[in-house]
Design an enzyme around this catalytic site. Structure first.
Site, PDB file in Angstrom:
ATOM      1  N   LYS A   1      30.679  42.735  47.118  1.00  0.00           N
ATOM      2  CA  LYS A   1      30.521  42.159  48.451  1.00  0.00           C
ATOM      3  C   LYS A   1      29.431  42.733  49.253  1.00  0.00           C
ATOM      4  CE  LYS A   1      35.608  41.085  48.799  1.00  0.00           C
ATOM      5  NZ  LYS A   1      36.933  41.505  49.528  1.00  0.00           N
TER       6      LYS A   1
ATOM      7  N   TYR B   1      37.459  31.225  50.434  1.00  0.00           N
ATOM      8  CA  TYR B   1      38.660  31.996  51.059  1.00  0.00           C
ATOM      9  C   TYR B   1      39.416  31.192  51.626  1.00  0.00           C
ATOM     10  CZ  TYR B   1      37.011  36.824  50.187  1.00  0.00           C
ATOM     11  OH  TYR B   1      36.527  38.028  49.540  1.00  0.00           O
TER      12      TYR B   1
ATOM     13  N   ASN C   1      36.097  46.378  51.317  1.00  0.00           N
ATOM     14  CA  ASN C   1      36.796  46.971  49.894  1.00  0.00           C
ATOM     15  C   ASN C   1      35.844  46.739  48.771  1.00  0.00           C
ATOM     16  OD1 ASN C   1      37.205  44.369  49.840  1.00  0.00           O
ATOM     17  ND2 ASN C   1      39.525  44.639  49.672  1.00  0.00           N
TER      18      ASN C   1
ATOM     19  N   HIS D   1      35.650  41.494  45.016  1.00  0.00           N
ATOM     20  CA  HIS D   1      36.398  40.332  44.607  1.00  0.00           C
ATOM     21  C   HIS D   1      36.591  40.325  43.477  1.00  0.00           C
ATOM     22  CE1 HIS D   1      38.354  36.445  45.083  1.00  0.00           C
ATOM     23  NE2 HIS D   1      37.530  36.165  44.202  1.00  0.00           N
TER      24      HIS D   1
ATOM     25  N   GLU E   1      36.851  29.194  41.032  1.00  0.00           N
ATOM     26  CA  GLU E   1      36.117  30.238  41.780  1.00  0.00           C
ATOM     27  C   GLU E   1      34.646  30.283  40.952  1.00  0.00           C
ATOM     28  OE1 GLU E   1      39.312  33.054  43.679  1.00  0.00           O
ATOM     29  OE2 GLU E   1      37.905  33.933  42.610  1.00  0.00           O
TER      30      GLU E   1
HETATM   31  P1  IDP Z   1      42.468  40.951  47.374  1.00  0.00           P
HETATM   32  O1  IDP Z   1      40.755  40.960  47.437  1.00  0.00           O
HETATM   33  O2  IDP Z   1      42.708  42.249  46.876  1.00  0.00           O
HETATM   34  O3  IDP Z   1      42.693  39.896  46.470  1.00  0.00           O
HETATM   35  P2  IDP Z   1      43.261  39.392  49.395  1.00  0.00           P
HETATM   36  O4  IDP Z   1      44.608  39.590  50.144  1.00  0.00           O
HETATM   37  O5  IDP Z   1      43.049  38.138  48.589  1.00  0.00           O
HETATM   38  O6  IDP Z   1      43.032  40.564  48.585  1.00  0.00           O
HETATM   39  O7  IDP Z   1      42.331  39.133  50.555  1.00  0.00           O
HETATM   40  C1  IDP Z   1      41.030  38.732  50.454  1.00  0.00           C
HETATM   41  C2  IDP Z   1      40.188  39.716  51.171  1.00  0.00           C
HETATM   42  O8  IDP Z   1      40.306  39.643  52.504  1.00  0.00           O
HETATM   43  C3  IDP Z   1      40.432  41.323  50.889  1.00  0.00           C
HETATM   44  O9  IDP Z   1      39.847  41.571  49.654  1.00  0.00           O
HETATM   45  C4  IDP Z   1      39.977  41.964  52.198  1.00  0.00           C
HETATM   46  O10 IDP Z   1      38.558  42.098  52.205  1.00  0.00           O
HETATM   47  C5  IDP Z   1      40.308  40.967  53.315  1.00  0.00           C
HETATM   48  N1  IDP Z   1      41.761  41.454  53.727  1.00  0.00           N
HETATM   49  C6  IDP Z   1      43.034  41.323  53.168  1.00  0.00           C
HETATM   50  N2  IDP Z   1      43.912  41.747  54.003  1.00  0.00           N
HETATM   51  C7  IDP Z   1      43.214  41.988  55.085  1.00  0.00           C
HETATM   52  C8  IDP Z   1      43.725  42.478  56.364  1.00  0.00           C
HETATM   53  O11 IDP Z   1      45.076  42.707  56.684  1.00  0.00           O
HETATM   54  N3  IDP Z   1      42.907  42.885  57.310  1.00  0.00           N
HETATM   55  C9  IDP Z   1      41.435  42.731  57.163  1.00  0.00           C
HETATM   56  N4  IDP Z   1      40.904  42.220  55.841  1.00  0.00           N
HETATM   57  C10 IDP Z   1      41.760  41.916  54.920  1.00  0.00           C
HETATM   58 MG    MG Z   2      42.539  37.724  46.659  1.00  0.00          MG
END
Ligand code: IDP
Ligand code: MG
Length: 154
Positions: free
Chosen positions: A9, A49, A112, A115, A126
């Site tokens: 990312k 997304y 984070n 992805h 994807e």
């Molecule tokens: P993942 O990447 O671990 O699969 P997902 O729940 O699919 O997590 O969420 C997609 C992305 O959205 C996350 O990687 C993160 O960047 C962001 N994200 C998820 N939950 C939150 C939140 O509660 N606050 C802010 N950003 C979030």
């Molecule tokens: Mg996810």
């Protein structure tokens, strides 16, 4: 063999962690079968997304993923989806275990770094969003027989 999509990312690119992150995926034995750097536009971000549309963090997530170039990678190997998720760690870097990308290299829930597809079905979808069929390469490496046991293994 299973395939999955991994993205480095914008924060991973901006923090000069491209090599570090690819090395972590690669050293498991997973094979890179496609890779490209790109700027995600709004259309692609919304498609990638779509499942998060309506969530409070959605607008911020779209802004984040379109804020700088990313690196998209297709990785292939035994249980590639699971392996990549394991190496990435939990969504929130603050609680992601040591030894994971998110645990070792970050502290944030949104920023984070990576992805990874969460199922083989989503991986397929994807991969098709980011790559044309002909961009996914089929090749063998000499080390493959030392990574996954097959009839051909020594
Ligand atoms: P993942 O990447 O671990 O699969 P997902 O729940 O699919 O997590 O969420 C997609 C992305 O959205 C996350 O990687 C993160 O960047 C962001 N994200 C998820 N939950 C939150 C939140 O509660 N606050 C802010 N950003 C979030
Ligand atoms: Mg996810």
């Amino acid at each position: 063999m299973e395939r999955t999509l991994a993205l480095i990312k914008p924060d991973g690119v901006q923090r000069a962690l491209i090599g570090e992150i690819i090395a972590r995926f690669e050293r498991t034995g997973l094979k890179v079968v496609a890779m490209r750097m790109l700027q995600v536009d709004n259309t692609l971000a919304l498609r990638h997304y779509a499942v998060h549309e309506g969530k409070p963090f959605f607008p911020g997530l779209i802004k984040y993923i379109t804020s700088s170039p990313i690196v998209a990678i297709v990785l292939e190997g035994r249980q590639a989806v699971e392996v990549v998720r394991k190496i990435m760690g939990k969504t929130d870097g603050a609680v992601s275990p040591p030894g994971t990308i998110r645990g070792d290299l970050g502290t944030d829930l949104e920023r984070n770094l990576v992805h990874g597809s969460d199922s083989a079905t989503n991986a397929e979808k994807e991969i098709n969003l980011f790559f044309k069929k002909e961009e996914i390469l089929s090749y063998t490496r000499d080390v493959d027989r030392w990574i996954t046991a097959t009839k051909m293994s020594p």
